[in-house]
Enzyme design. Structure first.
Site, PDB file in Angstrom:
ATOM      1  N   LYS A   1       0.812  -1.219   0.000  1.00  0.00           N
ATOM      2  CA  LYS A   1       0.000   0.000   0.000  1.00  0.00           C
ATOM      3  C   LYS A   1       0.851   1.278   0.000  1.00  0.00           C
ATOM      4  O   LYS A   1       0.574   2.216  -0.747  1.00  0.00           O
ATOM      5  CB  LYS A   1      -0.841  -0.067   1.268  1.00  0.00           C
ATOM      6  CG  LYS A   1      -1.914   0.886   1.436  1.00  0.00           C
ATOM      7  CD  LYS A   1      -2.796   0.403   2.580  1.00  0.00           C
ATOM      8  CE  LYS A   1      -2.031   0.098   3.850  1.00  0.00           C
ATOM      9  NZ  LYS A   1      -2.005   1.160   4.837  1.00  0.00           N
TER      10      LYS A   1
ATOM     11  N   ARG B   1     -10.193   4.664   9.976  1.00  0.00           N
ATOM     12  CA  ARG B   1     -10.028   3.334  10.551  1.00  0.00           C
ATOM     13  C   ARG B   1     -11.214   2.942  11.425  1.00  0.00           C
ATOM     14  O   ARG B   1     -11.284   1.790  11.866  1.00  0.00           O
ATOM     15  CB  ARG B   1      -8.772   3.336  11.412  1.00  0.00           C
ATOM     16  CG  ARG B   1      -7.498   2.870  10.670  1.00  0.00           C
ATOM     17  CD  ARG B   1      -6.647   2.258  11.639  1.00  0.00           C
ATOM     18  NE  ARG B   1      -5.332   1.830  11.624  1.00  0.00           N
ATOM     19  CZ  ARG B   1      -4.224   2.292  11.129  1.00  0.00           C
ATOM     20  NH1 ARG B   1      -4.222   3.340  10.391  1.00  0.00           N
ATOM     21  NH2 ARG B   1      -3.080   1.730  11.342  1.00  0.00           N
TER      22      ARG B   1
ATOM     23  N   ARG C   1      10.646 -10.256   4.077  1.00  0.00           N
ATOM     24  CA  ARG C   1      11.214  -8.904   4.045  1.00  0.00           C
ATOM     25  C   ARG C   1      12.527  -8.845   4.829  1.00  0.00           C
ATOM     26  O   ARG C   1      12.627  -9.372   5.933  1.00  0.00           O
ATOM     27  CB  ARG C   1      10.193  -7.946   4.666  1.00  0.00           C
ATOM     28  CG  ARG C   1      10.490  -6.486   4.435  1.00  0.00           C
ATOM     29  CD  ARG C   1       9.236  -5.713   4.231  1.00  0.00           C
ATOM     30  NE  ARG C   1       8.452  -5.555   5.454  1.00  0.00           N
ATOM     31  CZ  ARG C   1       7.247  -5.002   5.495  1.00  0.00           C
ATOM     32  NH1 ARG C   1       6.687  -4.582   4.390  1.00  0.00           N
ATOM     33  NH2 ARG C   1       6.602  -4.894   6.637  1.00  0.00           N
TER      34      ARG C   1
ATOM     35  N   ARG D   1      12.979  -7.334  10.567  1.00  0.00           N
ATOM     36  CA  ARG D   1      12.365  -6.490  11.596  1.00  0.00           C
ATOM     37  C   ARG D   1      11.605  -7.368  12.576  1.00  0.00           C
ATOM     38  O   ARG D   1      11.001  -8.357  12.175  1.00  0.00           O
ATOM     39  CB  ARG D   1      11.356  -5.557  10.915  1.00  0.00           C
ATOM     40  CG  ARG D   1      11.743  -4.112  10.933  1.00  0.00           C
ATOM     41  CD  ARG D   1      10.845  -3.297  10.054  1.00  0.00           C
ATOM     42  NE  ARG D   1       9.416  -3.456  10.383  1.00  0.00           N
ATOM     43  CZ  ARG D   1       8.438  -2.808   9.758  1.00  0.00           C
ATOM     44  NH1 ARG D   1       8.729  -1.980   8.758  1.00  0.00           N
ATOM     45  NH2 ARG D   1       7.192  -2.974  10.078  1.00  0.00           N
TER      46      ARG D   1
ATOM     47  N   ARG E   1      -1.038  -8.632  13.429  1.00  0.00           N
ATOM     48  CA  ARG E   1      -1.264  -7.393  12.680  1.00  0.00           C
ATOM     49  C   ARG E   1      -2.371  -7.578  11.635  1.00  0.00           C
ATOM     50  O   ARG E   1      -3.189  -6.693  11.407  1.00  0.00           O
ATOM     51  CB  ARG E   1       0.034  -6.944  11.993  1.00  0.00           C
ATOM     52  CG  ARG E   1       1.004  -6.287  12.974  1.00  0.00           C
ATOM     53  CD  ARG E   1       2.404  -6.173  12.412  1.00  0.00           C
ATOM     54  NE  ARG E   1       2.498  -5.306  11.262  1.00  0.00           N
ATOM     55  CZ  ARG E   1       3.493  -5.344  10.375  1.00  0.00           C
ATOM     56  NH1 ARG E   1       4.474  -6.213  10.521  1.00  0.00           N
ATOM     57  NH2 ARG E   1       3.511  -4.519   9.367  1.00  0.00           N
TER      58      ARG E   1
HETATM   59  P1  AMP Z   1       0.054   2.739  10.663  1.00  0.00           P
HETATM   60  O1  AMP Z   1       1.420   3.141  10.240  1.00  0.00           O
HETATM   61  O2  AMP Z   1      -1.008   3.189   9.712  1.00  0.00           O
HETATM   62  O3  AMP Z   1      -0.055   1.279  11.002  1.00  0.00           O
HETATM   63  O4  AMP Z   1      -0.266   3.539  12.034  1.00  0.00           O
HETATM   64  C1  AMP Z   1       0.575   3.421  13.165  1.00  0.00           C
HETATM   65  C2  AMP Z   1      -0.193   3.744  14.431  1.00  0.00           C
HETATM   66  O5  AMP Z   1      -0.706   5.073  14.394  1.00  0.00           O
HETATM   67  C3  AMP Z   1      -1.412   2.872  14.675  1.00  0.00           C
HETATM   68  O6  AMP Z   1      -1.088   1.656  15.305  1.00  0.00           O
HETATM   69  C4  AMP Z   1      -2.256   3.783  15.579  1.00  0.00           C
HETATM   70  O7  AMP Z   1      -1.732   3.790  16.891  1.00  0.00           O
HETATM   71  C5  AMP Z   1      -1.998   5.152  14.972  1.00  0.00           C
HETATM   72  N1  AMP Z   1      -2.972   5.468  13.922  1.00  0.00           N
HETATM   73  C6  AMP Z   1      -2.705   5.698  12.602  1.00  0.00           C
HETATM   74  N2  AMP Z   1      -3.821   6.001  11.911  1.00  0.00           N
HETATM   75  C7  AMP Z   1      -4.834   5.949  12.798  1.00  0.00           C
HETATM   76  C8  AMP Z   1      -6.246   6.126  12.709  1.00  0.00           C
HETATM   77  N3  AMP Z   1      -6.847   6.440  11.538  1.00  0.00           N
HETATM   78  N4  AMP Z   1      -6.976   6.001  13.843  1.00  0.00           N
HETATM   79  C9  AMP Z   1      -6.412   5.711  15.024  1.00  0.00           C
HETATM   80  N5  AMP Z   1      -5.086   5.503  15.174  1.00  0.00           N
HETATM   81  C10 AMP Z   1      -4.297   5.620  14.093  1.00  0.00           C
END
Ligand code: AMP
Length: 231
Positions: free
Chosen positions: A13, A85, A119, A168, A179
């Site tokens: 993505k 989300r 990865r 990682r 995840r």
């Molecule tokens: P990501 O890189 O998109 O997996 O986001 C990393 C972290 O940021 C997530 O595990 C959440 O803690 C927070 N986060 C990112 N986007 C959102 C969202 N739309 N709503 C709530 N938390 C978010």
């Protein structure tokens, strides 16, 4: 053009949205990136969200919504990655702007697990070398996956700086499964909401992550063309 991209971890993505950003001059708005940056800067917002990020928990809706509202204000061309989300976020977004299309990346969990497990990253923290040792040729439920590996020239050493490659911690199978489970749990109600919507329905562009990124991106572009969003 205003887009949302949805896809499970390991679906590429980030790569697709970066390429779409370059090609169509879009702003890439990734809430995860924004929060990580704020935490690094030690800003007021960073301090508020740090604990949630550490635990992998969702940041409270009000905070996320405010951040996105501020970022898309006066922005005509963007791709949202990692937002919305939750249902509350999706409904708040509806009130802010009209989204032109939702790009949804599909992939079987089995493939994602294999791909993420393959990865390898450079162990040098200053280098961004990124490789993949997984070599996937498989058909699942009629979807043919051809995903060749991305190997360094020399065995397990970074092409850019020569440092050893490592895996990682969160790319290990147990963590990946968790995840993926969290992604399913979070994204399902939001996708359902968009699919069920009657008024101001947003078109979906669904593509499979079954070929290397440049080919997947071409399919997304084809979808955008079909909707008359790009030429
Ligand atoms: P990501 O890189 O998109 O997996 O986001 C990393 C972290 O940021 C997530 O595990 C959440 O803690 C927070 N986060 C990112 N986007 C959102 C969202 N739309 N709503 C709530 N938390 C978010």
């Amino acid at each position: 053009m205003k887009l949302i991209i949805f896809g499970p971890p390991g679906s590429g993505k980030g790569t697709y949205s970066s390429r779409l950003k370059e090609r169509f001059n879009l702003e890439k708005i990734s809430t995860g990136d924004i929060f990580r940056e704020e935490v690094k800067k030690g800003s007021e917002l960073g301090k508020k969200v740090e604990e949630y990020l550490k635990k992998g928990e969702l940041v409270p809706d009000d905070i996320v919504i405010e951040v996105v509202k501020e970022r898309i204000k006066n922005c005509e061309r963007f791709i949202l990655d990692g937002f919305p989300r939750t249902l509350k976020q999706a409904k708040a977004l509806d009130k802010m702007v009209k989204i032109d299309a939702i790009i949804k990346i599909n992939a079987h969990s089995e493939i994602l697990i294999e791909k993420i497990s393959g990865r390898r990253i450079c162990s040098n923290p200053k280098c961004d070398g990124n490789y993949n040792i997984a070599d996937i040729h498989k058909t699942i439920d009629g979807i043919e996956y051809i995903l060749p590996p991305l190997l360094p020239k020399e065995d397990m050493k970074c092409d850019k700086c020569g440092s050893p490659l490592i895996q990682r911690d969160d790319d290990k199978p147990e963590v990946i499964k968790e995840r993926l489970r969290i992604y399913e749990e979070q994204s399902k109600p939001v996708l359902e909401y968009y699919k069920r919507k009657r008024k101001n329905k947003i078109p979906f562009i669904e593509v499979w992550m079954n070929r290397p990124p440049e080919q997947v991106v071409e399919k997304i572009i084809e979808g955008l063309k079909n909707l008359g969003l790009v030429r």
